[in-house]
Design a protein around this motif. Structure first.
Motif, short mmCIF file in Angstrom:
data_model
loop_
_atom_site.label_atom_id
_atom_site.label_comp_id
_atom_site.label_asym_id
_atom_site.label_seq_id
_atom_site.Cartn_x
_atom_site.Cartn_y
_atom_site.Cartn_z
N THR A 86 0.83 -1.19 0.00
CA THR A 86 0.00 0.00 0.00
C THR A 86 0.87 1.26 0.00
O THR A 86 2.07 1.19 -0.33
N SER A 89 4.91 5.64 4.08
CA SER A 89 4.91 6.68 5.11
C SER A 89 6.24 6.63 5.85
O SER A 89 7.02 5.69 5.67
N SER A 102 -2.12 8.29 6.66
CA SER A 102 -2.32 8.86 5.32
C SER A 102 -1.99 10.35 5.26
O SER A 102 -1.90 10.92 4.17
N TYR A 103 -1.81 10.98 6.42
CA TYR A 103 -1.42 12.38 6.46
C TYR A 103 0.04 12.53 6.92
O TYR A 103 0.42 13.55 7.49
N PHE A 107 4.39 12.39 3.07
CA PHE A 107 3.61 11.58 2.13
C PHE A 107 4.06 11.80 0.69
O PHE A 107 4.26 10.84 -0.06
N ASN A 150 4.78 -0.25 4.56
CA ASN A 150 3.74 -0.26 3.53
C ASN A 150 3.43 -1.66 3.01
O ASN A 150 2.88 -1.82 1.92
N CYS A 168 -5.24 0.94 -2.53
CA CYS A 168 -5.40 2.37 -2.80
C CYS A 168 -6.84 2.72 -3.15
O CYS A 168 -7.57 3.23 -2.32
N THR A 172 -9.53 3.79 -0.50
CA THR A 172 -9.87 5.21 -0.45
C THR A 172 -11.38 5.42 -0.39
O THR A 172 -11.88 6.19 0.44
N GLU A 311 -6.39 8.67 1.03
CA GLU A 311 -6.32 7.21 1.24
C GLU A 311 -7.36 6.70 2.25
O GLU A 311 -7.14 5.74 2.97
N GLU A 313 -8.26 7.86 5.00
CA GLU A 313 -7.83 7.99 6.39
C GLU A 313 -7.61 6.62 7.03
O GLU A 313 -7.97 6.37 8.18
#
Length: 368
Positions: A86, A89, A102-103, A107, A150, A168, A172, A311, A313
């Motif tokens: 995925t 990060s 995802s934040y 990123f 990931n 993804c 999402t 993504e 969250e």
């Protein structure tokens, strides 16, 4: 090691399937034998030069496969494990530490710059580096290198060919409903756009028993599919005013709306369709300088909210297995969105995706 890869060599041009070399995994890396990879809109945006990922590049970021080798520092997975790869990060920034993965503050560089953190590439051809590490994987290839942050271990009794898109697009759509907006039983929900992301959102809203689920799209075939996947109402905005229809169906507007198009006029309509205290989530933009405008009085006086979502969250280690469990329980039939293509036919898969013939193409690697 020699591998087969689809290379984006020129902006806007078809992928070129070629043999290239991949390095051995480093201490903190994992080598995965790719079984299948979803084709996502983001891959095509990068291929078309709308993001600064350097070409030539091996793209692909919805990979599923079997762990081949692991570096000495890896403990999360072992050779033989079935995995999904995925988004990437850093694992150390405030967002990552707060499980808002995802934040991640890094990123963009971790997913789009096309290199390891030290600037190197795991891929080359005749000694010349090729951009790799796209979303920490570059899985348009028979083998890919990823890392512990990931990679998600998945059950071995589920067809790996199906699971890549959970990394993804499907994550999402479903995550936007379940994690970000937190739609629940009895809620009203409307989604604008019924591609793989929007249809995944509909399935997720249905799984939690939202009472009113409205799909908005100009493609009647997609709307019919949306109805079969859980939408209670469908609207074709080329035939009627979608905002007026949503207000008519709900009586006062939707509690939740989700835009998957990134088109400012559609987002404006989505906000206008909200009930007081309603929330609209947006998943993308039609360009880096795109701006959104809407009526300030309507927005403010109703306590309405607009939120960006990346993504879904999702914490993939938790959420991807959750989606698999929903699928196994018959509540999330995402396999109905997927069409398989041989890896050599990746450009046909792309063409069918862009024309709308196929909702979610997945390319499968040769068995050998």
């Amino acid at each position: 090691m020699k591998i087969l890869a689809a290379i984006a060599r020129e902006t806007g041009k078809p992928f070129s399937v070629e043999h290239i070399e991949i390095e051995e995994p480093r201490q903190d890396e994992i080598l995965v034998k790719v079984v299948a990879t979803g084709v996502c809109h983001t891959d095509l945006v990068v291929r078309d030069g709308m993001m600064p990922t350097p070409l030539p590049a091996v793209l692909g970021h919805e990979g599923a496969g079997i762990v081949e080798k692991v570096g000495a520092g890896i403990s999360k997975v072992k050779p033989g494990d079935h995995v999904v790869m995925t988004f990437n990060s850093c694992g150390t920034c405030p967002s990552c530490k707060n499980h808002d993965i995802s934040y991640c503050h890094e990123f963009f560089p971790r997913n789009f710059e096309g290199a390891r953190s030290d600037g190197s590439s795991a891929l080359s051809q005749d000694g010349t580096p090729i951009t790799s590490n796209f979303f920490g994987q570059s899985s348009f290839a028979s083998y890919a290198i990823c890392n512990e942050l990931n990679v998600v271990k998945v059950p071995a009794d589920i067809k790996l060919e199906l699971l890549g898109p959970l990394a993804c697009g499907i994550q999402t759509g479903a995550g936007s409903v379940l994690n970000a907006l937190q739609v629940s039983q009895g809620d009203s929900f409307v989604v604008f756009g019924t591609g793989s992301v929007g249809l995944s959102a509909i399935m997720a809203a249905s799984a939690v028993s939202a009472t009113t689920i409205i799909a908005v799209d100009m493609n009647d075939d997609r709307l019919a599919l949306a109805k079969s996947l859980g939408a209670t109402h469908t609207i074709n905005p080329s035939k009627v005013n979608s905002t007026e229809e949503i207000l008519k169906i709900t009586g006062y507007g939707a509690k939740f709306a989700l835009d998957t198009t990134g088109i400012p006029a559609v987002i404006k309509g989505a906000v206008e369709s909200l009930a007081p205290k309603g929330t609209c989530g947006i998943l993308g933009a039609s360009g880096p300088d795109t701006e959104i405008s809407f009526n300030e009085t309507h927005f403010m006086s109703g306590g309405r909210r607009l939120m960006g979502i990346v993504e879904g969250e999702s914490n993939p280690d938790v959420f991807i297995p959750e989606l698999i469990r929903l699928y196994q329980a018959g509540k999330f039939p995402f396999d109905k969105l997927i069409k398989m293509y041989d890896f050599q036919d990746i450009n046909q898969a792309v063409e069918d995706s862009e024309s709308g013939v196929t909702i979610k193409p997945v390319v499968t690697m040769p068995a050998a």
